[in-house]
Scaffold this motif. Structure first.
Motif, PDB file in Angstrom:
ATOM      1  N   GLY A 165       0.807  -1.212   0.000  1.00 15.01           N
ATOM      2  CA  GLY A 165       0.000   0.000   0.000  1.00 15.01           C
ATOM      3  C   GLY A 165       0.836   1.256   0.000  1.00 15.01           C
ATOM      4  O   GLY A 165       0.385   2.313   0.411  1.00 15.01           O
ATOM      5  N   GLN A 182      -7.067  11.782 -12.023  1.00 15.92           N
ATOM      6  CA  GLN A 182      -6.350  11.350 -10.804  1.00 15.92           C
ATOM      7  C   GLN A 182      -4.839  11.333 -11.023  1.00 15.92           C
ATOM      8  O   GLN A 182      -4.343  10.810 -12.014  1.00 15.92           O
ATOM      9  N   GLN A 208       0.151   7.116  -8.008  1.00 19.40           N
ATOM     10  CA  GLN A 208       0.577   5.752  -8.322  1.00 19.40           C
ATOM     11  C   GLN A 208      -0.422   4.995  -9.203  1.00 19.40           C
ATOM     12  O   GLN A 208      -0.034   4.274 -10.106  1.00 19.40           O
ATOM     13  N   GLY A 243      -2.887   6.614 -10.789  1.00 14.04           N
ATOM     14  CA  GLY A 243      -3.430   7.600 -11.725  1.00 14.04           C
ATOM     15  C   GLY A 243      -2.349   7.969 -12.718  1.00 14.04           C
ATOM     16  O   GLY A 243      -1.557   7.128 -13.120  1.00 14.04           O
ATOM     17  N   GLY A 275      -0.684  14.550   0.955  1.00 11.64           N
ATOM     18  CA  GLY A 275       0.661  14.181   0.500  1.00 11.64           C
ATOM     19  C   GLY A 275       1.030  12.748   0.818  1.00 11.64           C
ATOM     20  O   GLY A 275       2.183  12.467   1.177  1.00 11.64           O
ATOM     21  N   HIS A 322       0.259   9.531  -3.704  1.00 12.95           N
ATOM     22  CA  HIS A 322      -0.012  10.745  -4.468  1.00 12.95           C
ATOM     23  C   HIS A 322       1.297  11.389  -4.925  1.00 12.95           C
ATOM     24  O   HIS A 322       1.459  11.709  -6.109  1.00 12.95           O
ATOM     25  N   ASN A 361      -4.721  23.592   5.461  1.00  5.24           N
ATOM     26  CA  ASN A 361      -4.982  24.207   6.772  1.00  5.24           C
ATOM     27  C   ASN A 361      -4.239  23.495   7.902  1.00  5.24           C
ATOM     28  O   ASN A 361      -4.339  23.884   9.050  1.00  5.24           O
ATOM     29  N   ALA A 368       0.981  18.982   7.383  1.00  5.65           N
ATOM     30  CA  ALA A 368       0.637  18.045   6.288  1.00  5.65           C
ATOM     31  C   ALA A 368       1.927  17.606   5.583  1.00  5.65           C
ATOM     32  O   ALA A 368       2.780  18.443   5.273  1.00  5.65           O
TER      33      ALA A 368
HETATM   34  P1  FAD Z   1      -6.564  13.307   2.834  1.00  4.00           P
HETATM   35  O1  FAD Z   1      -5.416  12.452   3.173  1.00  4.00           O
HETATM   36  O2  FAD Z   1      -7.830  13.121   3.584  1.00  4.00           O
HETATM   37  O3  FAD Z   1      -6.065  14.803   3.031  1.00  4.00           O
HETATM   38  C1  FAD Z   1      -6.884  15.932   2.961  1.00  4.00           C
HETATM   39  C2  FAD Z   1      -6.010  17.147   3.243  1.00  4.00           C
HETATM   40  O4  FAD Z   1      -6.776  18.317   3.080  1.00  4.00           O
HETATM   41  C3  FAD Z   1      -5.439  17.173   4.664  1.00  4.00           C
HETATM   42  O5  FAD Z   1      -4.045  17.425   4.611  1.00  4.00           O
HETATM   43  C4  FAD Z   1      -6.164  18.347   5.332  1.00  4.00           C
HETATM   44  O6  FAD Z   1      -5.353  19.014   6.281  1.00  4.00           O
HETATM   45  C5  FAD Z   1      -6.468  19.221   4.131  1.00  4.00           C
HETATM   46  N1  FAD Z   1      -7.653  20.089   4.296  1.00  4.00           N
HETATM   47  C6  FAD Z   1      -8.864  19.758   4.787  1.00  4.00           C
HETATM   48  N2  FAD Z   1      -9.715  20.816   4.706  1.00  4.00           N
HETATM   49  C7  FAD Z   1      -8.994  21.838   4.154  1.00  4.00           C
HETATM   50  C8  FAD Z   1      -9.295  23.179   3.819  1.00  4.00           C
HETATM   51  N3  FAD Z   1     -10.529  23.691   3.999  1.00  4.00           N
HETATM   52  N4  FAD Z   1      -8.310  23.944   3.292  1.00  4.00           N
HETATM   53  C9  FAD Z   1      -7.064  23.468   3.097  1.00  4.00           C
HETATM   54  N5  FAD Z   1      -6.727  22.179   3.390  1.00  4.00           N
HETATM   55  C10 FAD Z   1      -7.677  21.384   3.898  1.00  4.00           C
HETATM   56  N6  FAD Z   1      -3.834   8.537  -3.813  1.00  4.00           N
HETATM   57  C11 FAD Z   1      -3.639   9.392  -4.829  1.00  4.00           C
HETATM   58  O7  FAD Z   1      -3.804  10.606  -4.678  1.00  4.00           O
HETATM   59  N7  FAD Z   1      -3.277   8.915  -6.060  1.00  4.00           N
HETATM   60  C12 FAD Z   1      -3.078   7.613  -6.310  1.00  4.00           C
HETATM   61  O8  FAD Z   1      -2.758   7.257  -7.455  1.00  4.00           O
HETATM   62  C13 FAD Z   1      -3.258   6.692  -5.244  1.00  4.00           C
HETATM   63  N8  FAD Z   1      -3.041   5.372  -5.426  1.00  4.00           N
HETATM   64  C14 FAD Z   1      -3.152   4.538  -4.344  1.00  4.00           C
HETATM   65  C15 FAD Z   1      -2.831   3.188  -4.510  1.00  4.00           C
HETATM   66  C16 FAD Z   1      -2.914   2.330  -3.442  1.00  4.00           C
HETATM   67  C17 FAD Z   1      -2.534   0.884  -3.632  1.00  4.00           C
HETATM   68  C18 FAD Z   1      -3.338   2.812  -2.172  1.00  4.00           C
HETATM   69  C19 FAD Z   1      -3.422   1.880  -0.993  1.00  4.00           C
HETATM   70  C20 FAD Z   1      -3.666   4.132  -2.011  1.00  4.00           C
HETATM   71  C21 FAD Z   1      -3.592   5.009  -3.081  1.00  4.00           C
HETATM   72  N9  FAD Z   1      -3.901   6.360  -2.952  1.00  4.00           N
HETATM   73  C22 FAD Z   1      -3.676   7.211  -3.991  1.00  4.00           C
HETATM   74  C23 FAD Z   1      -4.548   6.904  -1.722  1.00  4.00           C
HETATM   75  C24 FAD Z   1      -3.586   7.595  -0.772  1.00  4.00           C
HETATM   76  O9  FAD Z   1      -3.032   6.656   0.118  1.00  4.00           O
HETATM   77  C25 FAD Z   1      -4.320   8.662   0.059  1.00  4.00           C
HETATM   78  O10 FAD Z   1      -5.393   8.055   0.732  1.00  4.00           O
HETATM   79  C26 FAD Z   1      -4.858   9.834  -0.768  1.00  4.00           C
HETATM   80  O11 FAD Z   1      -3.839  10.364  -1.592  1.00  4.00           O
HETATM   81  C27 FAD Z   1      -5.337  10.924   0.187  1.00  4.00           C
HETATM   82  O12 FAD Z   1      -5.946  11.933  -0.565  1.00  4.00           O
HETATM   83  P2  FAD Z   1      -6.047  13.400   0.008  1.00  4.00           P
HETATM   84  O13 FAD Z   1      -4.693  13.928   0.313  1.00  4.00           O
HETATM   85  O14 FAD Z   1      -6.882  14.169  -0.954  1.00  4.00           O
HETATM   86  O15 FAD Z   1      -6.938  13.206   1.316  1.00  4.00           O
END
Ligand code: FAD
Length: 339
Positions: free
Chosen positions: A149, A266, A269, A271, A286, A290, A305, A309
């Protein structure tokens, strides 16, 4: 030292981007091993196709030219590729982690009885000491990819079988012309001698190609949003900023899974891998999956925010705040100051 061999994909006389990326990666490996780079390509009307392949520093190109070889079908391509492998006995063989490569590579690995590492993000050459045998194996392929993962980067080494084979995802390796005047030796394969009538048992009755106007892979500016954007409607804010800057909107998987944005946007990894001049990550934490797809961007701005992060460590500039307040200010400032 044996060669590095790349399987090239082709359609309508155009060598696929992934194959050009693999040729560049293959050349780097061949230089480390001080061996030749070879390629194989099977399709139709391939006259002068070497002009697209030689500049990557390819020493020898095997061409299978026959109207029946395009579009791709598993059995004839597998028969030809296996024949080339048996004849050339390369040390390393590379395929794209595309629908074609994912179909073909395991079949060939099985035919020549060797291993295969899928979806590599880094390829390198190194040595490996096998404790049980008290023996050091030299100049092996390091097939590196995220595992469990994404919590670790696994270095997969195959020391006792060869060739060592790997697939690589599109956009991960950088395309690099080696020498635009490079001369390659072209070997035309006698296709009819290798493939049999039964290799064409699968008939292509109809093909439907879905055209997409989304091109985040080559966009110079990307405004990407994550789960923190909060809703599909809020993504309009990111679209407004992207339109203003002449960029594209992308997103994290969490944003895609939540239905905020379409899957073809997307990044990561599973995407698309991108390398824009400017990457604005809004509400993206981060995660390694991603960042694997955007870490080579020239300039990264994070809007988050949460000051802690993980993406902030990668970013050149961090704007700590609520994206719903920050982005309208950016738009306003840009409109005021841009001519
Ligand atoms: P979150 O981790 O939930 O982060 C949200 C962020 O937004 C937080 O840092 C928070 O502080 C911030 N935030 C919240 N509200 C606000 C606001 N109002 N203003 C400013 N900041 C705010 N992920 C990918 O992206 N691409 C991939 O290709 C991918 N492939 C994967 C493959 C596998 C096998 C696995 C297991 C997972 C994969 N993932 C992938 C998922 C990855 O592990 C994360 O779960 C995903 O990237 C999290 O997305 P996120 O950062 O948008 O969400």
């Amino acid at each position: 030292m044996k060669s590095v061999l790349v399987y090239c994909e082709v359609e309508n006389q155009k060598v696929a981007d992934i194959s050009q990326e693999l040729l560049s990666a293959g050349k780097r490996l061949a230089q480390k091993l001080d061996c030749s780079l070879e390629a194989m390509i099977f399709g139709k009307e391939l006259k002068n196709i070497e002009n697209q392949i030689a500049p990557y520093g390819v020493d020898k190109l095997f061409v299978g030219d026959d109207t029946r070889l395009e579009p791709y079908r598993t059995l004839p391509h597998a028969a030809l590729a296996t024949e080339v492998l048996k004849k050339e006995d390369p040390q390393i063989v590379l395929f794209g982690a595309t629908s074609v490569g994912r179909d073909l590579a395991p079949r060939i690995a099985s035919a020549v009885n060797c291993g295969l590492t899928a979806d590599c993000t880094v390829l390198d050459i190194g040595d490996h000491f096998v404790k049980k045998e008290k023996k050091e194996y030299k100049n092996l392929l390091y097939a590196i990819r995220p595992a469990f993962g994404g919590s670790i980067m696994a270095n997969i080494i195959n020391w006792d079988m060869h060739p060592q084979m790997a697939t690589v995802r599109e956009g991960v390796m950088k395309k690099e012309i080696f020498d635009k005047n490079y001369v390659t030796e072209v070997v035309n394969i006698d296709v009819n001698k290798i493939i049999k009538e039964e290799d064409f048992v699968v008939k292509i009755i109809e093909r439907h190609i879905e055209e997409s106007d989304v091109n985040i892979k080559d966009a110079p500016i990307i405004v990407a949003g994550g789960y923190g954007v909060g809703s599909k409607e809020n993504f309009q804010l990111l679209q407004d900023l992207a339109d203003l800057l002449g960029g594209e909107v992308g997103g994290s998987r969490a944003a895609v899974d939540a239905g905020f944005i379409d899957h073809d946007r997307q990044i990561g990894q599973t995407g698309t891998t991108v390398r824009p001049k400017l990457y604005i990550a809004a509400g993206i934490s981060g995660a390694i999956q991603h960042t694997a797809g955007m870490q080579d961007s020239s300039l990264i701005i994070s809007i988050n925010n949460d000051a802690e992060a993980p993406i902030n460590k990668l970013a050149d500039y961090v704007i700590n705040g609520d994206l719903a307040e920050v982005i309208p200010k950016m738009i306003k400032f840009y409109k005021k100051n841009a001519k």
